[in-house]
Design a protein around this motif. Sequence first.
Motif, PDB file in Angstrom:
ATOM      1  N   ALA A  50       8.959   5.663   0.427  1.00 29.50           N
ATOM      2  CA  ALA A  50       8.046   4.524   0.293  1.00 29.50           C
ATOM      3  C   ALA A  50       7.630   4.313  -1.159  1.00 29.50           C
ATOM      4  O   ALA A  50       7.524   3.173  -1.623  1.00 29.50           O
ATOM      5  N   ALA A  54       7.760   0.824  -3.204  1.00 28.71           N
ATOM      6  CA  ALA A  54       6.401   0.304  -3.042  1.00 28.71           C
ATOM      7  C   ALA A  54       6.143  -0.975  -3.832  1.00 28.71           C
ATOM      8  O   ALA A  54       5.340  -1.810  -3.411  1.00 28.71           O
ATOM      9  N   PHE A  57       5.786  -4.344  -2.192  1.00 28.83           N
ATOM     10  CA  PHE A  57       4.684  -4.582  -1.268  1.00 28.83           C
ATOM     11  C   PHE A  57       3.344  -4.787  -1.976  1.00 28.83           C
ATOM     12  O   PHE A  57       2.343  -5.068  -1.321  1.00 28.83           O
ATOM     13  N   LEU A  66       2.946  -8.281   5.488  1.00 23.22           N
ATOM     14  CA  LEU A  66       3.458  -6.920   5.396  1.00 23.22           C
ATOM     15  C   LEU A  66       4.477  -6.670   6.503  1.00 23.22           C
ATOM     16  O   LEU A  66       5.540  -6.108   6.257  1.00 23.22           O
ATOM     17  N   LEU A  70       8.303  -5.662   5.749  1.00 22.41           N
ATOM     18  CA  LEU A  70       8.863  -4.424   6.286  1.00 22.41           C
ATOM     19  C   LEU A  70      10.098  -4.709   7.136  1.00 22.41           C
ATOM     20  O   LEU A  70      11.103  -4.000   7.040  1.00 22.41           O
ATOM     21  N   TYR A 120       4.943   4.991   6.443  1.00 26.85           N
ATOM     22  CA  TYR A 120       3.912   3.992   6.751  1.00 26.85           C
ATOM     23  C   TYR A 120       2.569   4.347   6.111  1.00 26.85           C
ATOM     24  O   TYR A 120       1.851   3.465   5.639  1.00 26.85           O
ATOM     25  N   THR A 122       2.080   5.789   3.282  1.00 24.14           N
ATOM     26  CA  THR A 122       2.190   5.420   1.866  1.00 24.14           C
ATOM     27  C   THR A 122       2.177   3.909   1.683  1.00 24.14           C
ATOM     28  O   THR A 122       1.496   3.386   0.786  1.00 24.14           O
ATOM     29  N   ILE A 123       2.887   3.184   2.522  1.00 23.58           N
ATOM     30  CA  ILE A 123       2.901   1.717   2.421  1.00 23.58           C
ATOM     31  C   ILE A 123       1.507   1.146   2.640  1.00 23.58           C
ATOM     32  O   ILE A 123       1.081   0.234   1.929  1.00 23.58           O
TER      33      ILE A 123
END
Length: 152
Positions: A50, A54, A57, A66, A70, A120, A122-123
């Motif tokens: 991630a 990153a 995002f 989001l 994803l 997830y 980390t996102i």
Amino acid sequence: MTATLETYFRSQQVSLQWSPILFAMAQELEAIAPAADLRLLFKKMGTRFAETIAEQFVDIKQLRELNDALNDLWARTQWGYVQLQEASDCIEISHQFSPLYEAFGERAAPWSIGLLEGFYQTIFRVFGATELLSAQCVGIDNNGQKINIRFA
């Protein structure tokens, strides 16, 4: 889904050149480490994955955006798709058709899901969540086809 169609679909999830290697790797990992340690290892790998993507995002402001971003990622990498749903006390993450089950086998499910937990978590931190919140698998359905994660 018929059994024949499901068997065909599952056979397409992991590259034939990698399938036996990944399965053997899972067996060797299980031989040298307990499931809890393997889950932590895979969570760290999901976090690292991630972190490497990153940037795409960072500018997202809404959960729907989001979810779309994803799903674009998962479609490009052939990792299934996700549905993010806001609940009263958490974000429910339903990730369907990841190749984890096919790559590492059914026995590896309890620890290989750590990869999605780390990813997830980390996102959502990139999305603005605090360090106090975490992603935790709360169930695996349909022979590994649906992984349910709670972010709270």
